[in-house]
Design a protein around this motif. Structure first.
Motif, PDB file in Angstrom:
ATOM      1  N   ALA A   1     -80.945 -40.485  16.963  1.00 16.27           N
ATOM      2  CA  ALA A   1     -81.983 -39.484  16.708  1.00 16.27           C
ATOM      3  C   ALA A   1     -81.822 -38.291  17.642  1.00 16.27           C
ATOM      4  N   LEU A   2     -81.477 -38.565  18.892  1.00 12.56           N
ATOM      5  CA  LEU A   2     -81.281 -37.480  19.849  1.00 12.56           C
ATOM      6  C   LEU A   2     -80.107 -36.595  19.436  1.00 12.56           C
ATOM      7  N   ARG A   3     -79.009 -37.201  19.005  1.00 17.11           N
ATOM      8  CA  ARG A   3     -77.842 -36.411  18.604  1.00 17.11           C
ATOM      9  C   ARG A   3     -78.173 -35.536  17.396  1.00 17.11           C
ATOM     10  N   ARG A   4     -78.926 -36.081  16.453  1.00 16.67           N
ATOM     11  CA  ARG A   4     -79.326 -35.286  15.295  1.00 16.67           C
ATOM     12  C   ARG A   4     -80.223 -34.123  15.717  1.00 16.67           C
ATOM     13  N   LYS A   5     -81.123 -34.396  16.638  1.00 12.97           N
ATOM     14  CA  LYS A   5     -82.003 -33.333  17.134  1.00 12.97           C
ATOM     15  C   LYS A   5     -81.201 -32.274  17.858  1.00 12.97           C
ATOM     16  N   GLN A   6     -80.261 -32.687  18.692  1.00  9.31           N
ATOM     17  CA  GLN A   6     -79.419 -31.743  19.414  1.00  9.31           C
ATOM     18  C   GLN A   6     -78.583 -30.911  18.452  1.00  9.31           C
ATOM     19  N   ARG A   7     -78.090 -31.546  17.394  1.00  7.35           N
ATOM     20  CA  ARG A   7     -77.273 -30.815  16.414  1.00  7.35           C
ATOM     21  C   ARG A   7     -78.115 -29.773  15.687  1.00  7.35           C
ATOM     22  N   PHE A   8     -79.316 -30.150  15.299  1.00  7.28           N
ATOM     23  CA  PHE A   8     -80.184 -29.215  14.579  1.00  7.28           C
ATOM     24  C   PHE A   8     -80.515 -28.000  15.437  1.00  7.28           C
ATOM     25  N   PHE A   9     -80.830 -28.234  16.692  1.00  7.96           N
ATOM     26  CA  PHE A   9     -81.196 -27.133  17.577  1.00  7.96           C
ATOM     27  C   PHE A   9     -79.993 -26.494  18.262  1.00  7.96           C
ATOM     28  N   GLY A  10     -78.805 -27.034  18.050  1.00 11.14           N
ATOM     29  CA  GLY A  10     -77.630 -26.463  18.697  1.00 11.14           C
ATOM     30  C   GLY A  10     -77.674 -26.622  20.202  1.00 11.14           C
ATOM     31  N   LEU A  11     -78.182 -27.783  20.657  1.00  7.94           N
ATOM     32  CA  LEU A  11     -78.405 -27.989  22.085  1.00  7.94           C
ATOM     33  C   LEU A  11     -77.802 -29.317  22.552  1.00  7.94           C
ATOM     34  N   PRO A  12     -76.485 -29.406  22.675  1.00 12.26           N
ATOM     35  CA  PRO A  12     -75.901 -30.614  23.264  1.00 12.26           C
ATOM     36  C   PRO A  12     -76.290 -30.738  24.736  1.00 12.26           C
ATOM     37  N   ASP A  13     -75.984 -31.885  25.321  1.00  9.61           N
ATOM     38  CA  ASP A  13     -76.349 -32.139  26.718  1.00  9.61           C
ATOM     39  C   ASP A  13     -75.866 -31.020  27.634  1.00  9.61           C
ATOM     40  N   HIS A  14     -76.771 -30.564  28.490  1.00  8.31           N
ATOM     41  CA  HIS A  14     -76.475 -29.581  29.539  1.00  8.31           C
ATOM     42  C   HIS A  14     -76.039 -28.216  29.003  1.00  8.31           C
ATOM     43  N   SER A  15     -76.286 -27.975  27.729  1.00  7.33           N
ATOM     44  CA  SER A  15     -75.963 -26.659  27.178  1.00  7.33           C
ATOM     45  C   SER A  15     -77.009 -25.633  27.613  1.00  7.33           C
ATOM     46  N   GLU A  16     -76.681 -24.368  27.404  1.00  4.19           N
ATOM     47  CA  GLU A  16     -77.578 -23.284  27.787  1.00  4.19           C
ATOM     48  C   GLU A  16     -78.347 -22.782  26.570  1.00  4.19           C
ATOM     49  N   SER A  17     -79.594 -22.404  26.808  1.00  3.75           N
ATOM     50  CA  SER A  17     -80.411 -21.807  25.764  1.00  3.75           C
ATOM     51  C   SER A  17     -81.204 -20.646  26.352  1.00  3.75           C
ATOM     52  N   VAL A  18     -81.630 -19.763  25.462  1.00  7.75           N
ATOM     53  CA  VAL A  18     -82.393 -18.578  25.871  1.00  7.75           C
ATOM     54  C   VAL A  18     -83.699 -18.555  25.098  1.00  7.75           C
ATOM     55  N   LEU A  19     -84.771 -18.326  25.812  1.00  8.54           N
ATOM     56  CA  LEU A  19     -86.094 -18.183  25.198  1.00  8.54           C
ATOM     57  C   LEU A  19     -86.553 -16.756  25.444  1.00  8.54           C
ATOM     58  N   VAL A  20     -86.623 -15.977  24.367  1.00 11.93           N
ATOM     59  CA  VAL A  20     -87.007 -14.565  24.480  1.00 11.93           C
ATOM     60  C   VAL A  20     -88.484 -14.443  24.131  1.00 11.93           C
ATOM     61  N   VAL A  21     -89.279 -14.031  25.096  1.00  9.63           N
ATOM     62  CA  VAL A  21     -90.730 -13.980  24.917  1.00  9.63           C
ATOM     63  C   VAL A  21     -91.165 -12.559  24.581  1.00  9.63           C
ATOM     64  N   ASN A  22     -92.250 -12.484  23.867  1.00  5.84           N
ATOM     65  CA  ASN A  22     -92.829 -11.182  23.547  1.00  5.84           C
ATOM     66  C   ASN A  22     -93.871 -10.807  24.586  1.00  5.84           C
ATOM     67  N   ARG A  23     -94.419  -9.619  24.450  1.00  8.72           N
ATOM     68  CA  ARG A  23     -95.431  -9.134  25.379  1.00  8.72           C
ATOM     69  C   ARG A  23     -96.668  -8.693  24.613  1.00  8.72           C
ATOM     70  N   ASP A  24     -97.820  -8.905  25.236  1.00  6.13           N
ATOM     71  CA  ASP A  24     -99.096  -8.488  24.652  1.00  6.13           C
ATOM     72  C   ASP A  24     -99.394  -7.066  25.103  1.00  6.13           C
TER      73      ASP A  24
END
Length: 263
Positions: free
Chosen positions: A33-56
């Motif tokens: 289940a974890l591998r499927r979740k990682q594949r869907f989100f493109g997030l293998p172990d220790h990979s990098e991701s970016v969260l771009v937040v908006n402003r009010d």
């Protein structure tokens, strides 16, 4: 060793063996289940991701209250996948896409990076700009159908997974007419990512239009799926007559006047 003792030893051994097999099977299911979740989100172990937040824009650049909860939903997903997270504002995220998974939250008036993604990746989506108090401001038009916000009653949000090429990490776009709609879409993604992966493929591109019902009474809790608008959103279409698109000038004007929506 008498028969009673032998039976006791065999019983303990069988119990231990059964417990070990059960634990191993549960561990196997959890890892799958974890591998499927990682594949869907493109997030293998220790990979990098970016969260771009908006402003009010109504709070001198702060993040709207409901958007904070949207960020928490996304952050939890990233943590569950064992990936690393970098939080950036839209003005700091001056980089391309595809090298690392990106979660981009907010509409084009509060998040310029959303405007860029809409233009580059979802050319069939048009969002009416102009003064905030004008009727129809922020209306979404996809596939020739318009979806207008009614404050506290009906609010729309696009939830998209965008991966133009197979070897690219995806961009998850949460583009709502309000911050409450952003929160609702982030929660929908967190709760239904398994079903989305089964329906659209573990690495597929999709764009859903969601409707938040009676947010004044229910907040982000009552959400309906209006439809899968992937094909229409990916197909370039002329802007509806009398409506602006998401060009830079329109976005700048909308961001300065969209304090109530904060999306």
């Amino acid at each position: 060793m008498d028969d009673s003792l032998r039976e006791l030893v065999l019983g303990v051994a069988a119990t231990g063996l059964g417990a070990a097999i059960g634990w191993s099977f549960r561990a196997f299911l959890w890892r799958r289940a974890l591998r499927r979740k990682q594949r869907f989100f493109g997030l293998p172990d220790h990979s990098e991701s970016v969260l771009v937040v908006n402003r009010d824009p109504a709070a001198e650049g702060a993040v709207a209250h409901a958007d904070v909860f949207a960020l928490l939903e996304v952050t939890s997903l990233i943590k569950d996948c064992g990936a690393q997270l970098r939080v950036l504002t839209a003005h700091d995220a001056r980089q391309g896409f595809g090298e690392r998974t990106e979660f981009c939250i907010g509409g084009p008036f509060s998040n310029p990076r959303t405007a860029a993604h809409l233009e580059a990746l979802l050319p069939g989506v048009h969002i009416q700009a102009g003064p905030h108090r004008e009727p129809g401001h922020g209306t979404y038009t996809v596939g020739g159908e318009s979806h207008r916000r009614r404050k506290g009653a009906v609010e729309y949000v696009l939830l998209a997974r965008l991966a133009p090429e197979a070897d690219m990490r995806p961009v998850f776009l949460i583009c709502g007419q309000t911050s409450v709609a952003n929160q609702a879409a982030a929660r929908h993604l967190a709760r239904h990512h398994k079903r989305l992966a089964r329906k659209h493929g573990g690495a597929g591109t999709f764009c859903l239009l969601l409707k938040v019902v009676s947010s004044a009474a229910y907040g982000p809790d009552v959400v309906e799926v209006v439809g899968d608008v992937t094909r229409a959103a990916l197909t370039p279409a002329p802007a509806p007559a009398g409506q602006g698109g998401t060009e830079d000038g329109d976005v700048a004007e909308g961001a300065a006047q969209d304090s109530a929506a904060s999306a």
